[in-house]
Scaffold this active site. Structure first.
Site: not given
Ligand code: NAD
Ligand code: ZN
Length: 253
Positions: A40, A126, A134, A137, A159, A201, A225, A242
């Site tokens: 995100f 999440h 749905c 239900c 649904c 994040s 991170n 990374d």
């Molecule tokens: P976020 O986007 O807020 O933060 C992701 C963090 O990961 C950032 O700080 C970034 O610097 C770091 N990052 C990205 N790639 C990296 C790498 N290769 N190495 C090291 N660091 C890296 O994500 P969040 O805190 O998970 O919050 C976003 C919400 O949105 C989540 O709660 C989730 O529900 C949803 N979401 C999920 C997905 C998924 O399922 N893959 C993707 C996007 C958003």
């Molecule tokens: Zn239903």
């Protein structure tokens, strides 16, 4: 403490993991970016393109429901072709080795399960975007069914049993948290002697409360991170590298 360099980071993380009884990873979108799924908040991440549609809008507006589904269909190519990355594989290896009792995840992409961690050991705060339910239900729907129905009628389907709204099995902003997953996450967090926040994040609440809970309970807190987070100053080990590059050392066949 921020690890001074990559090598020291990996050595210190290895020591912590070796000495631990229970390592609990807490994962965010950053673990899946190398799988082609944008996060995100990184530059170019999804939020820079589209602000999320909150739950009350989904419930009150037919247009918002259609828009939500169209965005999900637009991501389908990426989501359904994504394979687990090095981070997922490393955590699955540590799970097989008995180090990791379960993973707490903010992700909705199903990749921990695909990497081999059993469903019951993946605690999804999440929800999961690989199927729909749905809202009234609870009936399950495949995304293919929703898409076919949408293509025929031009609007988000309801649904077949109860006319409730159908939504991906995810938790939207403003939607209540899943009670069972929250309880399981708390139990895992309190079992941890090493708690690793990976690729989050740490800005989304209440999920971001779990690293704090672990730290207060006496666990060593690791934050992996590539960018700083608000909790870096609380962590015992902070690794700004990374995720795949760091965790690849922990993959075993
Ligand atoms: P976020 O986007 O807020 O933060 C992701 C963090 O990961 C950032 O700080 C970034 O610097 C770091 N990052 C990205 N790639 C990296 C790498 N290769 N190495 C090291 N660091 C890296 O994500 P969040 O805190 O998970 O919050 C976003 C919400 O949105 C989540 O709660 C989730 O529900 C949803 N979401 C999920 C997905 C998924 O399922 N893959 C993707 C996007 C958003
Ligand atoms: Zn239903």
């Amino acid at each position: 403490m921020i690890a001074p360099d990559f090598q020291t980071a990996v050595e210190q993380l290895s020591e912590l993991i070796e000495g631990a009884r229970s390592v609990v990873p807490f994962t965010g979108a950053g673990i899946s970016t190398e799988c082609g799924i944008p996060d995100f908040r990184s530059p170019g991440g999804m939020w820079t393109k589209n602000a999320p549609i909150p739950f009350d809008q989904f419930m009150s507006s037919r247009h918002a429901r259609a828009e939500t589904w169209q965005r999900r269909f637009a991501m389908d190519e990426v989501l359904s072709n994504a394979k687990p990355g090095r981070g997922h594989r490393a955590l699955a290896s540590l799970h097989r080795a008995g180090k990791i009792p379960g993973v707490v995840t903010q992700n909705i992409d199903n990749l921990h399960q695909v990497s081999g961690i059993p469903h019951a050991s993946v605690c999804e705060l999440h929800g999961n975007t690989s199927y729909a339910t749905c809202l009234d239900c609870g009936k399950h729907y495949t995304l293919k069914w929703v898409r076919d129905s949408f293509d025929q009628s031009g609007h988000a389907p309801e649904c077949v049993e109860c006319n409730g709204f159908i939504k991906t099995a995810t938790v939207a902003f403003g939607q209540s948290m899943p009670v069972a997953a929250m309880a399981q996450a708390e139990q895992l967090t309190l079992s941890a002697d090493v708690f690793m926040a990976i690729g989050s994040s740490l800005l989304v609440w209440p999920a971001a409360g779990f690293p704090l809970m672990a730290k207060r309970n006496g666990a060593a807190l690791v934050i992996l991170n590539r960018e700083p987070t608000e909790f870096d100053n609380l962590a015992d080990l902070v690794i700004h590298h990374d995720i795949g590059d760091v965790l690849t050392r922990f993959i075993s066949q």
